[in-house]
Design an enzyme around this catalytic site. Structure first.
Site, short mmCIF file in Angstrom:
data_model
loop_
_atom_site.label_atom_id
_atom_site.label_comp_id
_atom_site.label_asym_id
_atom_site.label_seq_id
_atom_site.Cartn_x
_atom_site.Cartn_y
_atom_site.Cartn_z
NE ARG A 67 -3.80 -2.10 -0.36
CZ ARG A 67 -4.15 -3.67 -0.17
NH1 ARG A 67 -2.99 -4.49 -1.02
NH2 ARG A 67 -5.56 -3.92 -0.16
NE ARG A 321 24.01 29.57 -9.50
CZ ARG A 321 25.24 29.84 -9.49
NH1 ARG A 321 26.78 28.34 -9.14
NH2 ARG A 321 26.23 31.29 -9.41
CG HIS A 322 21.01 33.63 -12.85
ND1 HIS A 322 22.03 33.60 -13.11
CD2 HIS A 322 20.97 32.97 -11.73
CE1 HIS A 322 22.55 33.93 -12.76
NE2 HIS A 322 22.47 33.65 -10.61
CG ASN A 328 26.57 35.68 -11.78
OD1 ASN A 328 25.78 35.05 -12.64
ND2 ASN A 328 26.60 35.05 -10.61
NE ARG A 403 21.21 36.86 -9.52
CZ ARG A 403 21.30 37.26 -9.14
NH1 ARG A 403 20.45 38.88 -9.37
NH2 ARG A 403 21.29 36.92 -7.62
CD GLU A 426 21.13 33.00 -4.58
OE1 GLU A 426 20.73 32.17 -3.49
OE2 GLU A 426 22.57 32.58 -4.89
CG HIS A 494 18.93 33.07 -7.48
ND1 HIS A 494 19.74 34.30 -8.56
CD2 HIS A 494 17.68 33.22 -7.69
CE1 HIS A 494 18.72 35.24 -8.78
NE2 HIS A 494 17.20 34.34 -8.59
O1 F6P Z 1 27.88 34.60 -6.62
C1 F6P Z 1 26.57 33.70 -6.84
C2 F6P Z 1 25.29 33.78 -6.24
O2 F6P Z 1 24.40 33.15 -6.14
C3 F6P Z 1 25.10 34.99 -4.67
O3 F6P Z 1 24.40 36.25 -5.40
C4 F6P Z 1 24.35 33.89 -3.03
O4 F6P Z 1 25.38 35.14 -1.64
C5 F6P Z 1 25.82 32.72 -3.75
O5 F6P Z 1 26.24 33.36 -5.18
C6 F6P Z 1 25.40 31.74 -2.80
O6 F6P Z 1 26.53 31.08 -2.78
P1 F6P Z 1 27.52 30.53 -1.24
O7 F6P Z 1 26.50 30.67 -0.64
O8 F6P Z 1 28.48 29.88 -1.65
O9 F6P Z 1 28.57 31.55 -0.56
#
Ligand code: F6P
Length: 581
Positions: A67, A321-322, A328, A403, A426, A494
């Site tokens: 089940r 991710r974007h 970046n 993004r 993010e 993100h």
């Molecule tokens: O650098 C890209 C990103 O998405 C940031 O905006 C974010 O703060 C970070 O990565 C998250 O990764 P970590 O937790 O390893 O810092």
């Protein structure tokens, strides 16, 4: 901070290699071993119900074999662990197989082993002589041996077989004792995975719990009336350790006889339990109908809400991710930048890839037959089902940051329902938004180091600053919604979000979550299967402007930043540029 901490290169951490239940590789390290469920560590700013989570909970499964109890149990454990609760499954079938034949069982074998060596013993049981032939094998994960008949044929489950019944009751109670010991030792939610299908058994469990303080009980009964699902589950059962090496038809006949034996003694939860004022919920036909009785506790309501939202439709959760953003490219975290030119190219390739890949998935799902049990957990598909030619629907969810929204601009809105969801934004870096890791390390070394030391619980300073633990809570509703909807979803999100989502789907411990290497340019596809989610991974290759599939098991790598003491005043080494991508 009196001592300065130094971050060393990632490799050679003295970590021990382990494998996730789904085959992905991760490394077990004591660095972030924080065993406190983070629900308790959250600052909610109001005395809300979450303090209730200090109580412990025993979830007792109820239901006939086949089940879907074990399916429910594994999913539930994954969800509760992801939420930060110490959760463990105690499976009675595994212990029963250890118990051996009717004459052999002489009490608990594992529970008498000291806790320190218990895990090792369970992972690698000592070889034993097969009961049926001369070969040696290891219990409980292997059967007596290939070619031998099952140790517990259907007769063992005959309610009129007094000796066998006594053994089954004893095994169930022994496992329950182990479960209670684990709770006393600091566990928080324990799941008793057994049929518990008689009033007498449930009575015994209730009575035993009466002497335990602060332990709540929730019965979860799984009832299934859909013959397609039951038949499919029966076929899966014939591959269980009870039947390895046996002719599938003989195994199925035995299992069906076992089922009839259970049906003779089975009583659904009802008045008897209500008189004792216990909490229970009945999940009928995988959540089509749910009955909740007397469910009052915080943890219990989390469990019931989650179980209400399950479904078995074949589908895929794609996570990416974007495309690369202008931030970046400059190594800045957070912010709300637009895509860089490379990110725009990724966005266009992603739309083409998902169009193609999702059509392939639809064709694969349509081509599956009942016999193909390894494919996915689903209802049987009837050849004359008109829906079969319909393309699989797919939603596209982004965050509300430019993004991700720009990354889905090439998706055809006629074919994809696109949603922008704030919860997918993010992780918010508070007053460090828009800085590079190098700037944080140079200007705020204490903060930088504190995050290295406990990245999961570290909360960025400043208004709205978040930790990974905060992010898990923010994503809780998203996860329940993903469990509820019946079609595929592409999440364009993100890095921290992708880590958090993937650690839920692939059952990766929260302590490993913030260190998962998830570079830009990958698509992770999680497909529900009977024993968990199956992962496939594709990588974007700019040279061919297309995606190539890579090995899913090795894709979820963990890179631990090494943190070590160094002389006071030393500036921590800066992360490599790869750390910001
Ligand atoms: O650098 C890209 C990103 O998405 C940031 O905006 C974010 O703060 C970070 O990565 C998250 O990764 P970590 O937790 O390893 O810092």
């Amino acid at each position: 901070m009196s001592e300065r901490l130094r971050r060393l290169p990632y490799e050679d951490l003295g970590a021990t290699e382990g494998s996730s239940p789904m085959g992905g590789v991760f490394f077990d390290t004591p660095r972030f071993a924080n065993s406190v469920p983070f629900f308790r560590l959250q600052r909610f700013g109001h005395g809300d119900a979450r303090t209730e989570s200090d109580h412990k909970l025993v979830v007792v499964m109820v239901g006939l074999p086949a089940r879907g109890k074990s399916y429910i149990v594994k999913k539930l454990k994954r969800y509760l662990s992801w939420l930060g609760f110490q959760t463990k499954i105690f499976n009675v079938g595994d212990r029963r197989r250890l118990a051996g034949s009717t004459d052999e069982y002489d009490g608990p074998t594992i529970s008498t082993i000291p806790a320190s060596s218990q895990k090792q013993q369970q992972q690698r049981p000592a070889p034993r002589q097969c009961a049926k032939c001369d070969s040696e094998h290891r219990l409980p994960h292997t059967p007596p041996c290939r070619g031998c008949e099952t140790r517990h044929s259907s007769d063992f489950f005959d309610p009129d077989n007094a000796k066998a019944r006594q053994i089954r009751e004893q095994v169930a109670m022994d496992v329950f004792e182990d479960l209670l010991r684990w709770l006393q030792a600091g566990g928080q939610i324990a799941i008793h995975d057994a049929t518990n299908s008689t009033v007498e058994r449930r009575d015994a469990l209730i009575s035993r719990l009466q002497s335990e303080e602060d332990v709540n009980l929730l019965f979860v009964e799984s009832i299934c009336t859909d013959a397609d699902i039951i038949n499919r589950n029966i076929r899966l059962k014939t591959r269980s350790p009870d039947y390895v090496g046996m002719d599938p038809e003989v195994a199925e006949a035995d299992f069906r006889a076992r089922l009839r034996n259970y049906e003779r003694a089975y009583r659904t939860i009802g008045e008897a339990e209500e008189r004792l004022d216990v909490q229970y919920c009945k999940i009928i036909d995988v959540g089509k109908k749910v009955i909740a009785y007397n469910v009052q506790g915080f943890l219990e309501s989390q469990v019931v809400f989650y179980l209400m939202n399950m479904n078995l439709e074949p589908r895929v959760i794609y996570i990416t991710r974007h495309g690369e953003s202008e931030d970046n490219a400059l190594g800045r975290i957070g912010g709300d930048a637009s895509l860089a030119p490379a990110g725009v190219r990724y966005a266009q390739a992603l739309a083409r890839f998902i169009d193609r890949r999702h059509a392939e998935f639809g064709a694969e799902a349509r081509g599956r037959t009942m016999e193909d049990d390894n494919s996915t957990i689903t209802r049987e598909r009837h050849p004359n089902n008109d829906d079969d030619d319909e393309p699989q629907p797919c939603e596209v969810w982004t965050s509300m940051l430019k993004r991700t929204m720009e990354t889905v601009e090439s998706f055809d809105p006629q074919r994809y329902h696109i949603k922008n969801i704030r919860s997918l934004n993010e992780i918010y870096a508070g007053r460090f938004e828009g800085m590079t890791y190098a700037e944080i390390a140079r200007n705020f070394p204490d903060e930088y180091e504190a995050r290295q030391l406990d990245k999961f619980y570290y909360r960025y300073p400043g208004i709205g600053g978040e930790s990974y633990a905060d992010v898990v809570l923010r994503l809780q509703q998203v996860i329940v919604e993903l469990e509820r909807i019946r079609h595929s979803v592409l999440l364009v999100t993100h890095r921290a979000m992708a880590r958090t989502l993937l650690s839920y789907f692939m059952d990766i411990p929260t302590t490993h979550m913030p260190d998962m290497e998830l570079p830009l340019g990958y698509v992770y596809a999680c497909e529900p299967r009977p024993f968990g989610n199956f992962l496939r991974v594709w990588r974007y290759v700019p040279e061919i402007d297309d995606f190539v599939e890579i090995d899913g098991a090795s894709a979820l790598k963990i890179r631990y930043p090494r943190v070590a003491l160094s002389d006071p005043g030393a500036t921590p080494p800066l992360p490599s540029p790869a750390d910001t991508a």
